[in-house]
Design a protein around this motif. Structure first.
Motif, PDB file in Angstrom:
ATOM      1  N   ALA A  84       0.837  -1.207   0.000  1.00 57.16           N
ATOM      2  CA  ALA A  84       0.000   0.000   0.000  1.00 57.16           C
ATOM      3  C   ALA A  84       0.871   1.256   0.000  1.00 57.16           C
ATOM      4  N   GLU A  85       0.491   2.202  -0.864  1.00 58.09           N
ATOM      5  CA  GLU A  85       1.177   3.491  -0.954  1.00 58.09           C
ATOM      6  C   GLU A  85       0.318   4.638  -0.432  1.00 58.09           C
ATOM      7  N   GLU A  86      -0.988   4.491  -0.499  1.00 61.00           N
ATOM      8  CA  GLU A  86      -1.897   5.522  -0.015  1.00 61.00           C
ATOM      9  C   GLU A  86      -3.015   4.866   0.793  1.00 61.00           C
ATOM     10  N   ILE A  87      -3.235   5.368   2.006  1.00 60.10           N
ATOM     11  CA  ILE A  87      -4.279   4.834   2.875  1.00 60.10           C
ATOM     12  C   ILE A  87      -5.144   5.991   3.352  1.00 60.10           C
ATOM     13  N   TYR A  88      -6.449   5.888   3.125  1.00 63.50           N
ATOM     14  CA  TYR A  88      -7.396   6.946   3.487  1.00 63.50           C
ATOM     15  C   TYR A  88      -8.372   6.406   4.533  1.00 63.50           C
ATOM     16  N   LEU A  89      -8.267   6.936   5.755  1.00 69.98           N
ATOM     17  CA  LEU A  89      -9.060   6.456   6.881  1.00 69.98           C
ATOM     18  C   LEU A  89      -9.846   7.589   7.534  1.00 69.98           C
ATOM     19  N   GLN A  90     -10.117   8.646   6.822  1.00 68.99           N
ATOM     20  CA  GLN A  90     -10.793   9.791   7.424  1.00 68.99           C
ATOM     21  C   GLN A  90     -12.248   9.466   7.756  1.00 68.99           C
ATOM     22  N   ARG A  91     -12.742  10.220   8.721  1.00 72.59           N
ATOM     23  CA  ARG A  91     -14.144  10.140   9.168  1.00 72.59           C
ATOM     24  C   ARG A  91     -14.532   8.728   9.625  1.00 72.59           C
ATOM     25  N   ASN A  92     -13.639   8.112  10.408  1.00 76.55           N
ATOM     26  CA  ASN A  92     -13.990   6.918  11.148  1.00 76.55           C
ATOM     27  C   ASN A  92     -14.175   7.312  12.617  1.00 76.55           C
ATOM     28  N   GLU A  98      -1.970   1.558  17.531  1.00 72.77           N
ATOM     29  CA  GLU A  98      -0.787   0.927  18.103  1.00 72.77           C
ATOM     30  C   GLU A  98       0.471   1.443  17.413  1.00 72.77           C
ATOM     31  N   GLU A  99       1.542   1.558  18.165  1.00 77.81           N
ATOM     32  CA  GLU A  99       2.779   2.152  17.653  1.00 77.81           C
ATOM     33  C   GLU A  99       3.301   1.452  16.406  1.00 77.81           C
ATOM     34  N   SER A 100       3.184   0.133  16.318  1.00 79.49           N
ATOM     35  CA  SER A 100       3.749  -0.626  15.195  1.00 79.49           C
ATOM     36  C   SER A 100       2.748  -0.874  14.076  1.00 79.49           C
ATOM     37  N   THR A 101       1.647  -0.131  14.032  1.00 79.84           N
ATOM     38  CA  THR A 101       0.597  -0.387  13.047  1.00 79.84           C
ATOM     39  C   THR A 101       1.104  -0.295  11.622  1.00 79.84           C
ATOM     40  N   PHE A 102       1.892   0.735  11.313  1.00 79.53           N
ATOM     41  CA  PHE A 102       2.309   0.985   9.934  1.00 79.53           C
ATOM     42  C   PHE A 102       3.737   0.500   9.648  1.00 79.53           C
ATOM     43  N   TYR A 103       4.325  -0.257  10.572  1.00 75.56           N
ATOM     44  CA  TYR A 103       5.660  -0.780  10.321  1.00 75.56           C
ATOM     45  C   TYR A 103       5.680  -1.746   9.150  1.00 75.56           C
ATOM     46  N   VAL A 104       4.537  -2.424   8.902  1.00 75.67           N
ATOM     47  CA  VAL A 104       4.485  -3.447   7.846  1.00 75.67           C
ATOM     48  C   VAL A 104       4.081  -2.853   6.500  1.00 75.67           C
ATOM     49  N   VAL A 105       4.043  -1.525   6.404  1.00 83.33           N
ATOM     50  CA  VAL A 105       3.686  -0.856   5.140  1.00 83.33           C
ATOM     51  C   VAL A 105       4.858   0.024   4.721  1.00 83.33           C
ATOM     52  N   PRO A 106       5.946  -0.557   4.249  1.00 86.29           N
ATOM     53  CA  PRO A 106       7.174   0.221   3.997  1.00 86.29           C
ATOM     54  C   PRO A 106       7.075   1.185   2.827  1.00 86.29           C
ATOM     55  N   TYR A 107       6.106   0.978   1.914  1.00 81.44           N
ATOM     56  CA  TYR A 107       6.007   1.844   0.726  1.00 81.44           C
ATOM     57  C   TYR A 107       4.982   2.967   0.903  1.00 81.44           C
ATOM     58  N   LEU A 108       4.491   3.161   2.100  1.00 80.35           N
ATOM     59  CA  LEU A 108       3.450   4.154   2.350  1.00 80.35           C
ATOM     60  C   LEU A 108       3.946   5.565   2.025  1.00 80.35           C
ATOM     61  N   LYS A 109       3.135   6.295   1.245  1.00 82.71           N
ATOM     62  CA  LYS A 109       3.468   7.671   0.852  1.00 82.71           C
ATOM     63  C   LYS A 109       2.464   8.688   1.395  1.00 82.71           C
ATOM     64  N   VAL A 110       1.196   8.298   1.491  1.00 85.46           N
ATOM     65  CA  VAL A 110       0.143   9.207   1.947  1.00 85.46           C
ATOM     66  C   VAL A 110      -0.719   8.489   2.975  1.00 85.46           C
ATOM     67  N   ILE A 111      -0.953   9.135   4.107  1.00 86.82           N
ATOM     68  CA  ILE A 111      -1.853   8.596   5.121  1.00 86.82           C
ATOM     69  C   ILE A 111      -2.793   9.714   5.578  1.00 86.82           C
ATOM     70  N   ASP A 112      -4.081   9.455   5.526  1.00 86.29           N
ATOM     71  CA  ASP A 112      -5.098  10.438   5.917  1.00 86.29           C
ATOM     72  C   ASP A 112      -5.899   9.875   7.083  1.00 86.29           C
ATOM     73  N   LEU A 113      -5.706  10.467   8.256  1.00 88.10           N
ATOM     74  CA  LEU A 113      -6.415  10.062   9.473  1.00 88.10           C
ATOM     75  C   LEU A 113      -7.306  11.188   9.984  1.00 88.10           C
ATOM     76  N   SER A 114      -7.710  12.070   9.104  1.00 87.73           N
ATOM     77  CA  SER A 114      -8.437  13.257   9.525  1.00 87.73           C
ATOM     78  C   SER A 114      -9.839  12.915  10.041  1.00 87.73           C
TER      79      SER A 114
END
Length: 387
Positions: A84-92, A98-114
């Motif tokens: 995954a390179e882009e993850i959109y989780l807004q309006r949840n 957890e601290e290690s949540t995104f450790y397994v997504v090394p190619y992540l470029k965009v994360i939206d937690l708004s």
């Protein structure tokens, strides 16, 4: 250093194992939710009433999971989405990550937690995401964030949105581990004052959005605005004014560019200091963040230096354009000269042939007039021998 290398290797090995597992799970064991839409690179689970991240196999690069009912994220939430390179989780309704949540997504470029319910973000949440460029935390009540420590340890992030997060103060340590930041949005918080030291270490900073905070009307705010404007004079018009509140009053004032000196005089406070030196970067559009402030009021010196710097930038841009299109300009000049010469030659030739034509026409008329004959009768008809 050795410990960090070992940790990074362990994380990558774990992600490879999880990917191996996820690629070989069968559709009978884990199905894609019926409300999700998938294609080769995208998984869309929008408003799908999800309460957890679905563990589906596939090399998805973009994950749309906003407008759902997610409340928490754990270390195995994205174990099957290592590409995954882009993850959109807004309006949840996410409250905990957890601290290690995104450790397994090394190619992540965009994360939206708004617009979730996050009150705290662990500083090391994205420490292993070395390709991450954009983080949006807009609309989360980050009231438990320690501003006396780095908000995030993400040295390669360029865009950070922490607007509408109920932040009341920022310190020089807040962005100390975000050295690559170019754009910061801190509007619509509860910030009343902020030192220029908060931004001085951000050498790549280009845009800062300060609007709609509870700024106190004092010359510390003027120092901050002058510093931001001097960092990139071409962007002064991007935020033409800032509203602030008079000390001990609910009366709101507007600070306009170029009127800072009068504003400080009206407040009867100490005037802001003047930048000592303008140091341009490669594009000649920014001041070095290492510049400091001298003693003395804001005078024409600041305006003169900014204007001089702006003129130099414009001249450099003009010279750059001329050098880039030099060949084309020379060709256009040659074509224009040749067109002018050809028009002149055509005019001369036309005039010459016009004169020749008139001369030939007059000569022809004279020749026709000289060759006209008069025929006389030869005797009477009666005298002809064969009348």
């Amino acid at each position: 250093m050795a410990c960090k290398i070992i940790i990074n290797m362990a994380v990558r090995i774990l992600s490879l194992k999880l990917l191996f597992f996820c690629n070989y799970i069968t559709a009978e064991i884990i199905d894609v939710p019926y409300s999700c839409i998938v294609n080769d690179t995208t998984l869309r689970c929008i408003n799908a009433q999800l309460t957890s991240v679905p563990l589906t196999g596939g090399r998805y690069e973009i994950l749309y999971m906003y407008d759902n009912l997610l409340t928490s994220l754990s270390s195995n939430s994205f174990e099957c989405y290592s590409h995954a390179e882009e993850i959109y989780l807004q309006r949840n309704e996410i409250e905990d990550i957890e601290e290690s949540t995104f450790y397994v997504v090394p190619y992540l470029k965009v994360i939206d937690l708004s617009y979730n319910d996050l009150r705290y973000i662990h500083p090391d949440l994205f420490i292993h995401n070395l390709k991450l460029k954009t983080i949006s935390l807009q609309g989360n009540p980050l009231v438990q964030v320690n501003v006396n420590a780095p908000i995030l340890n993400a040295p390669f992030v360029q865009n950070l949105d922490i607007s509408r997060c109920a932040i009341s103060s920022l310190t020089p340590r807040s962005f100390s581990s975000l050295k690559s930041l170019q754009n910061i949005n801190i509007q619509s918080n509860n910030i009343q004052t902020m030192s220029i030291n908060v931004l001085e270490g951000l050498q790549n900073l280009r845009v800062v959005n300060l609007g709609n905070n509870h700024w106190t009307c004092d010359c510390n705010l003027i120092k901050l605005l002058n510093y931001i404007s001097s960092r990139r004079p071409a962007d002064v018009s991007h935020h033409p004014w800032v509203h602030c509140y008079m000390p001990g009053s609910s009366k709101r004032q507007s600070i306009y560019p170029g009127r800072e000196r009068k504003f400080c005089q009206d407040l009867n406070l100490q005037a802001p200091k003047v930048p000592e030196q303008i140091i341009t970067d490669n594009q000649a559009t920014a001041l070095s963040p290492r510049g400091r402030f001298n003693e003395g009021p804001v005078t024409e010196r600041l305006e003169h230096k900014v204007l001089k710097h702006e003129r130099a930038r414009v001249r450099k841009e003009i010279y750059t354009l001329l050098s880039q299109y030099q060949g084309a300009l020379i060709a256009l000049v040659i074509i224009a000269v040749l067109a002018t010469v050809s028009m002149l030659v055509s005019t001369i030739i036309f005039k010459h042939f016009s004169r020749k034509l008139r001369t030939l026409s007059s000569d022809l008329e004279s020749d026709i007039g000289s060759t006209t004959h008069t025929y006389e009768p030869i005797g009477d008809r009666a005298s002809w021998p064969y009348g």
